[in-house]
Write an enzyme that holds these catalytic residues in place. Structure first.
Site, PDB file in Angstrom:
ATOM      1  CB  ILE A 266     -53.113 -22.262  42.636  1.00  0.00           C
ATOM      2  CG1 ILE A 266     -52.943 -20.758  42.879  1.00  0.00           C
ATOM      3  CG2 ILE A 266     -54.549 -22.587  42.313  1.00  0.00           C
ATOM      4  CD1 ILE A 266     -53.048 -19.935  41.604  1.00  0.00           C
ATOM      5  CG  ASP A 267     -50.384 -19.278  46.036  1.00  0.00           C
ATOM      6  OD1 ASP A 267     -50.626 -19.177  44.822  1.00  0.00           O
ATOM      7  OD2 ASP A 267     -50.829 -18.488  46.889  1.00  0.00           O
TER       8      ASP A 267
ATOM      9  NE  ARG B  64     -43.949 -11.796  18.675  1.00  0.00           N
ATOM     10  CZ  ARG B  64     -45.141 -11.404  18.167  1.00  0.00           C
ATOM     11  NH1 ARG B  64     -46.265 -12.009  18.540  1.00  0.00           N
ATOM     12  NH2 ARG B  64     -45.228 -10.424  17.313  1.00  0.00           N
TER      13      ARG B  64
ATOM     14  CG  MET C  78     -51.694 -15.927  39.920  1.00  0.00           C
ATOM     15  SD  MET C  78     -53.379 -16.296  40.463  1.00  0.00           S
ATOM     16  CE  MET C  78     -54.241 -14.871  39.813  1.00  0.00           C
TER      17      MET C  78
ATOM     18  NE  ARG D 162     -51.545 -15.223  48.329  1.00  0.00           N
ATOM     19  CZ  ARG D 162     -52.373 -14.172  48.292  1.00  0.00           C
ATOM     20  NH1 ARG D 162     -51.883 -12.964  48.349  1.00  0.00           N
ATOM     21  NH2 ARG D 162     -53.671 -14.336  48.208  1.00  0.00           N
TER      22      ARG D 162
ATOM     23  CD  GLU E  71     -48.506 -13.626  42.218  1.00  0.00           C
ATOM     24  OE1 GLU E  71     -49.202 -12.860  41.534  1.00  0.00           O
ATOM     25  OE2 GLU E  71     -48.973 -14.295  43.152  1.00  0.00           O
TER      26      GLU E  71
ATOM     27  CG  HIS F 267     -57.898 -14.499  38.735  1.00  0.00           C
ATOM     28  ND1 HIS F 267     -57.348 -13.287  38.404  1.00  0.00           N
ATOM     29  CD2 HIS F 267     -57.938 -14.551  40.076  1.00  0.00           C
ATOM     30  CE1 HIS F 267     -57.069 -12.619  39.506  1.00  0.00           C
ATOM     31  NE2 HIS F 267     -57.426 -13.352  40.532  1.00  0.00           N
TER      32      HIS F 267
ATOM     33  CD  GLN G 165     -51.457 -18.577  36.932  1.00  0.00           C
ATOM     34  OE1 GLN G 165     -50.445 -18.903  37.521  1.00  0.00           O
ATOM     35  NE2 GLN G 165     -51.774 -17.305  36.715  1.00  0.00           N
TER      36      GLN G 165
HETATM   37  O1  F6P Z   1     -53.192 -17.294  46.848  1.00  0.00           O
HETATM   38  C1  F6P Z   1     -53.791 -17.587  45.632  1.00  0.00           C
HETATM   39  C2  F6P Z   1     -53.610 -16.469  44.630  1.00  0.00           C
HETATM   40  O2  F6P Z   1     -54.180 -16.898  43.409  1.00  0.00           O
HETATM   41  C3  F6P Z   1     -52.177 -16.014  44.433  1.00  0.00           C
HETATM   42  O3  F6P Z   1     -51.409 -16.895  43.667  1.00  0.00           O
HETATM   43  C4  F6P Z   1     -52.387 -14.659  43.816  1.00  0.00           C
HETATM   44  O4  F6P Z   1     -51.310 -13.780  44.058  1.00  0.00           O
HETATM   45  C5  F6P Z   1     -53.617 -14.155  44.513  1.00  0.00           C
HETATM   46  O5  F6P Z   1     -54.280 -15.300  45.040  1.00  0.00           O
HETATM   47  C6  F6P Z   1     -54.554 -13.381  43.636  1.00  0.00           C
HETATM   48  O6  F6P Z   1     -55.587 -12.889  44.427  1.00  0.00           O
HETATM   49  P1  F6P Z   1     -56.867 -12.156  43.837  1.00  0.00           P
HETATM   50  O7  F6P Z   1     -57.806 -13.222  43.378  1.00  0.00           O
HETATM   51  O8  F6P Z   1     -57.406 -11.424  45.007  1.00  0.00           O
HETATM   52  O9  F6P Z   1     -56.431 -11.293  42.721  1.00  0.00           O
END
Ligand code: F6P
Length: 359
Positions: free
Chosen positions: A140-141, A176, A183, A185, A233, A266, A268
């Site tokens: 997804i990144d 508001r 997410m 990374r 994030e 999650h 996402q």
């Molecule tokens: O790399 C995919 C990802 O969903 C990132 O976007 C996110 O930071 C990370 O994995 C979350 O990982 P976990 O499922 O271990 O919390």
């Protein structure tokens, strides 16, 4: 008759099941035997490898839309390269995998993984020396070099858009702002694409520096007293700590902007796979099977200018930003980020959306 294996590693995302289904059917049509390795590399780390044999009833067509991986990606106690490295058992783990792969007598392994898994496969290629290794990029990144798209990205964008569409209504009712933390990374692709698609008034991504005072001014100058600020994030704010959305929220509150934070987390990675992601999975599966027929190895399927083709793992690795893997000592990962040429950046500026201090 060839014998091929499929393995899903790293975080799950939507589109994995579509890819698995298509690989299964494409392989069966070619008369190949196909097995699925369970729980990523954990499935290869036991004396008897944890695998299932596929047949025409495995993963029925009505389930290909579902998110997650039918083969699973691992669990808390699962063995993988990261956990092995942490306990100083990298070599031992590698040997276990090699033994399992030898036992399974695979002609080809299809590894559906993110940039960590693909980088590791390239750097650790002795492990796969006796078979044909074909990688399919998913995340997804969308931080994988040399491919315009990765499986799961588009569905994640859609999930965020739907989530924000709902938030917008309560935002309006209460006058508001919502700061939505995505997410992604260190890559801002998810926040940028989702923010632009749903109509965020500001989008903060790790690739572009932002000025908190400018952001506050921008929000205060909006003709509305509600809306969405999308933050990735991976952003940071000098002198502040905590979650990025919380940091931005505190600064806005201090300036009198009424706001709330929202964390889709999650969700996402879930959600019914979009048609675009299914088509991508289909094209990549077909390309991967062709690569096996052509006796290719150490390649990755890639979408480049609308065409799906294979590129070498070496090309993938060397075209990214090479960084030390945070979880595995002496290991490097190849990453991709939002390109300064991304047309969405210019459009954001033209539309008056705050995306940081762009030149
Ligand atoms: O790399 C995919 C990802 O969903 C990132 O976007 C996110 O930071 C990370 O994995 C979350 O990982 P976990 O499922 O271990 O919390």
């Amino acid at each position: 008759m060839k014998k091929i294996g499929i393995m899903t590693t790293g975080g799950d995302c939507s589109g994995l099941n579509t890819a698995i289904h298509r690989l299964n059917f494409g392989a069966m049509r070619r008369g190949w035997e196909i097995i699925g390795i369970l729980d990523g590399t954990d499935g290869l780390s036991h004396d008897t490898p944890k695998v299932i044999k596929f047949d025409s009833k495995t993963l029925p067509i009505e389930n290909v839309r579902l998110s997650g991986s039918f083969l699973c990606n691992g669990h808390a106690a699962a063995q993988n390269f990261e956990t092995a490295a942490k306990t100083g058992k990298f070599e031992e783990f590698n040997n276990k995998l090699k033994k399992s792969l030898d036992k399974l007598k695979l002609d080809a392994l299809i590894l559906i993984g993110g940039n960590g898994s693909l980088s590791l496969a390239y750097k650790n290629r002795d492990l796969y020396a006796d078979l044909s290794l074909i990688c399919i990029p998913k995340t997804i990144d969308m931080d994988i070099p040399m491919t315009d798209r990765t499986i799961g990205f588009e569905t994640a964008v859609q999930q965020l858009v739907s989530y924000c569409d709902q938030l917008m209504l309560t935002a309006r009712s209460h006058h508001r702002w919502f700061i939505v933390q995505t997410m992604g990374r260190e890559a801002g692709n998810l926040a940028l694409n989702a923010g632009m698609a749903m109509g965020a008034d500001a989008i903060l991504i790790p690739e572009i520096k932002f000025d908190i005072d400018e952001l506050v001014k921008h929000i205060k100058n909006q003709p509305r007293d509600y809306g969405i600020i999308m933050v990735s994030e991976g952003i940071s704010l000098r002198g502040h700590s905590g979650k990025p959305a919380d940091m931005i929220s505190r600064a806005l509150s201090a300036a009198g902007v009424i706001n709330r934070t929202a964390y889709p987390e999650h969700i996402q990675r879930a959600g019914d796979t979009t048609a675009t992601d299914r088509l991508l999975a289909l094209k990549m599966a077909d390309c991967a099977l062709d690569a096996i027929s052509n006796n290719e190895t150490f390649v990755m399927t890639a979408m480049i200018n609308g065409k799906c083709k294979t590129i070498s793992l070496e090309e993938f690795f060397n075209n990214g930003d090479i960084v030390c893997d945070p979880n595995i000592p002496n290991m490097e990962t190849s990453d991709a980020y939002v390109s300064p040429e991304d047309p969405l950046l210019k459009i954001a500026v033209n539309m008056g959306i705050y995306i940081g201090e762009v030149k």
